[in-house]
Enzyme design. Structure first.
Site, mmCIF file in Angstrom:
data_model
loop_
_atom_site.group_PDB
_atom_site.id
_atom_site.type_symbol
_atom_site.label_atom_id
_atom_site.label_comp_id
_atom_site.label_asym_id
_atom_site.label_seq_id
_atom_site.Cartn_x
_atom_site.Cartn_y
_atom_site.Cartn_z
ATOM 1 N N HIS A 293 3.423 -1.631 8.619
ATOM 2 C CA HIS A 293 2.404 -1.125 9.895
ATOM 3 C C HIS A 293 3.059 -1.414 11.082
ATOM 4 O O HIS A 293 2.944 -2.085 12.208
ATOM 5 C CB HIS A 293 1.170 -2.617 10.026
ATOM 6 C CG HIS A 293 0.239 -2.778 8.675
ATOM 7 N ND1 HIS A 293 -0.503 -1.392 9.364
ATOM 8 C CD2 HIS A 293 0.384 -2.413 7.076
ATOM 9 C CE1 HIS A 293 -1.820 -1.905 7.888
ATOM 10 N NE2 HIS A 293 -1.569 -2.348 6.896
ATOM 11 N N ASP A 353 1.440 -7.125 4.661
ATOM 12 C CA ASP A 353 0.601 -6.651 3.583
ATOM 13 C C ASP A 353 0.689 -4.721 3.381
ATOM 14 O O ASP A 353 1.875 -3.952 4.503
ATOM 15 C CB ASP A 353 -0.835 -6.549 4.096
ATOM 16 C CG ASP A 353 -0.788 -6.046 5.431
ATOM 17 O OD1 ASP A 353 -0.026 -6.176 6.299
ATOM 18 O OD2 ASP A 353 -2.313 -5.246 5.519
ATOM 19 N N GLU A 354 0.196 -4.126 2.634
ATOM 20 C CA GLU A 354 0.481 -3.268 2.307
ATOM 21 C C GLU A 354 1.891 -1.968 2.485
ATOM 22 O O GLU A 354 1.561 -1.286 3.589
ATOM 23 C CB GLU A 354 -0.506 -2.143 3.957
ATOM 24 C CG GLU A 354 -1.752 -2.728 2.970
ATOM 25 C CD GLU A 354 -3.384 -2.106 4.145
ATOM 26 O OE1 GLU A 354 -4.624 -1.388 3.112
ATOM 27 O OE2 GLU A 354 -2.786 -1.858 5.099
ATOM 28 N N VAL A 355 2.895 -2.572 2.344
ATOM 29 C CA VAL A 355 3.780 -1.820 2.241
ATOM 30 C C VAL A 355 4.396 -0.252 1.302
ATOM 31 O O VAL A 355 4.123 -1.054 0.502
ATOM 32 C CB VAL A 355 5.091 -2.659 1.922
ATOM 33 C CG1 VAL A 355 6.522 -2.116 1.941
ATOM 34 C CG2 VAL A 355 5.289 -3.713 3.030
#
Length: 539
Positions: A293, A353-355
């Site tokens: 992100h 999160d969400e790597v």
């Protein structure tokens, strides 16, 4: 007025129901009509708790009513209070609530001769009972937010150990007032003893997907206070834009914001938001999410992001933060030092999160580093390597940290006071996750059932209302580790034009779940109170 709105709604629903039935009789069975019929079943009835929201822990409202007039009613410090005229937080609140309750009708002197009528309430005395009122401090996760309110002749008394409870009590007092069709104001004799069930009751606003003007953020802080929320989780930057103007690295917003002057939050803006929130008992927790992100960060900070490769050549695109360079950690060190001084709260949210690992996998330097470290092909080990070093950096700034659940799921070594933020999965999955996190001894908060950016037709607040962060298999000790939850409004499809109606009154359902006692679950009573509370919020 709210009453006429309620009556109008009731009669409209009756007409709709009548129309629907007429249509059905003609055999025009159309889905829309069915929905109207379903929605029409619930008609607002007065609740025995009036329009209190969220419902206090203990309430007794009697039939005896008192009048209030703007000319004689005053909110003042009780003689015994530890906070006086120099507590600007309370003085400011007294002014604000007086204007809110009576409109900006200034105290006109009335011509009526003689004293007060027998049933007039002349004022509200606010008594801060503990030696340190915390008037000049910031609210925290351990703040005492309790208060006691007694509305009786000759004046009402609001007792609270700290200013934070007093702010909530003023809100409750204003909700007890009602007016007749001539605008005359009354309040019933009442005793209330109140405190929140959970210490962390938050709203997440996302100012990266769409920039949110300061006035929108302030208006939402105002509404949060009406619902006794106490945390603004400010998801301030993300892939799409970097509106935070950093003193240390001004090029981050210069290059990464949607516009370097109009779409940024200056240090003065941030200060204003933090102080506006403090005066309403609300903490501001910023989130600077890494290593994923972070596309917008790379525009103003060379070499921060990982160059992705297509075969043996760089493709010109970038992935997550580059975890193998020392310069990355030098940057994070200086950046989070600044954040720790700009945002006074004891916590900062570090995301995690969400790597996406595909860019790391494509990069030959990173693959080499993986070999040297003996990580094999397990890129979550590389993520953990990065997060570990970041957490050490943030620890030196004397801040606690919150992280999204992936960091815990991937087995990163965490400080015992880390807060794990659960957001993934369906009900079964998030309940299992809460069980796992708490059995490892970590404090946790829940957001999964409260992603308010997901919208649907009809009364979806009921689902938000029914979700309970302590509904999972676990011991009493585990349940105590749940410090609360947050309603999230992600900004992909939200900007200043639609943020408020999308968030409220749906977020109010979450507010009551996080404040009121666990057994407050009656949907009909909630609907009756929430209908009037909504009127109050839109007025």
């Amino acid at each position: 007025s709210c009453d006429s709105t309620v009556n109008m709604v009731a009669s409209l629903k009756f007409i709709l129901l009548f129309l629907a039935v007429a249509y059905c009789r003609q055999g025009l069975q159309h889905n829309y009509i069915d929905e109207v019929e379903e929605e029409a079943e619930r008609v607002v009835q007065p609740s025995k708790y009036g329009s209190l929201w969220p419902l206090p822990q203990k309430v007794q409202i009697s039939e005896v009513s008192f009048k209030l007039t703007s000319s004689s009613f005053k909110i003042v410090d009780a003689k015994e209070s530890s906070a006086g005229a120099n507590c600007s937080l309370l003085q400011d609140a007294y002014r604000r609530f007086y204007e809110y309750m009576f409109g900006s009708a200034k105290r006109q002197v009335t011509n009526k001769s003689g004293g007060k009528g027998p049933s007039e309430l002349t004022g509200l005395q606010v008594w801060i009972t503990s030696l340190d009122s915390e008037c000049d401090g910031y609210p925290s996760v351990t703040s005492d937010e309790s208060y006691e309110l007694s509305v009786d002749q000759p004046y009402a008394v609001l007792k609270a150990p700290k200013v934070w409870g007093a702010l909530h009590g003023l809100e409750t007092f204003s909700q007890l007032m009602y007016e007749d069709e001539y605008g005359a104001k009354s309040i019933n004799s009442t005793t209330i003893s109140d405190f929140p069930r959970f210490a962390h009751r938050g709203i997440l606003l996302d100012s990266s997907r769409h920039f949110l003007p300061i006035k929108v953020i302030l208006a939402n802080l105002e509404t949060m206070a009406m619902n006794k929320f106490n945390v603004l989780h400010w998801h301030i930057v993300d892939d799409q834009s970097f509106p935070y103007l950093s003193r240390t690295f001004p090029q981050l917003s210069q290059q990464g914001a949607y516009h370097p002057y109009t779409h940024v939050y200056t240090p003065a803006d941030v200060k204003m938001v933090v102080e506006f929130a403090r005066l309403r008992g609300i903490r501001v927790i910023p989130e600077f999410d890494t290593p994923g992100h972070t596309q917008s960060w790379g525009k103003g900070q060379t070499d921060l992001l990982t160059p992705c490769y297509s075969g043996s050549k760089p493709s010109g695109t970038f992935g997550p933060v580059n975890p193998i360079l020392n310069t990355t950690y030098d940057f994070m060190n200086l950046f989070f030092k600044e954040i720790s001084t700009v945002f006074p709260d004891a916590y900062v949210h570090l995301g995690g999160d969400e790597v996406d690992f595909s860019c790391w996998k494509s990069n030959p330097d990173i693959r080499k580093f993986m070999d040297q470290q003996g990580f094999g092909q397990d890129y979550s080990k590389l993520e953990s390597f990065y997060i570990q070093r970041l957490l050490d950096i943030v620890t030196t700034t004397k801040k606690g940290y919150m992280i999204w659940q992936e960091v815990f799921d991937n087995g990163v070594k965490l400080k015992p006071d880390t807060l794990i933020h659960v957001w993934k999965g369906n009900q079964q999955q998030y309940q299992n996750e809460m069980e796992k996190v708490t059995s490892s001894g970590y404090q946790t908060l829940l957001s999964t059932p409260w992603y308010l950016n997901r919208i649907s037709y009809g009364q979806d607040w009921q689902g938000h209302y029914k979700a309970d962060p302590q509904d999972f298999k676990g011991t009493e000790e585990q349940k105590k580790l749940v410090i609360g939850g947050e309603a999230c409004l992600w900004g992909e499809y939200v900007d200043a034009t639609n943020l408020t109606p999308r968030l409220w009154p749906r977020a109010s359902a979450v507010a009551e779940r996080l404040w009121s006692a666990k057994n407050v679950t009656d949907l009909n009573d909630a609907f009756n109170r929430l209908s009037v509370h909504r009127c109050r919020m839109v007025e």
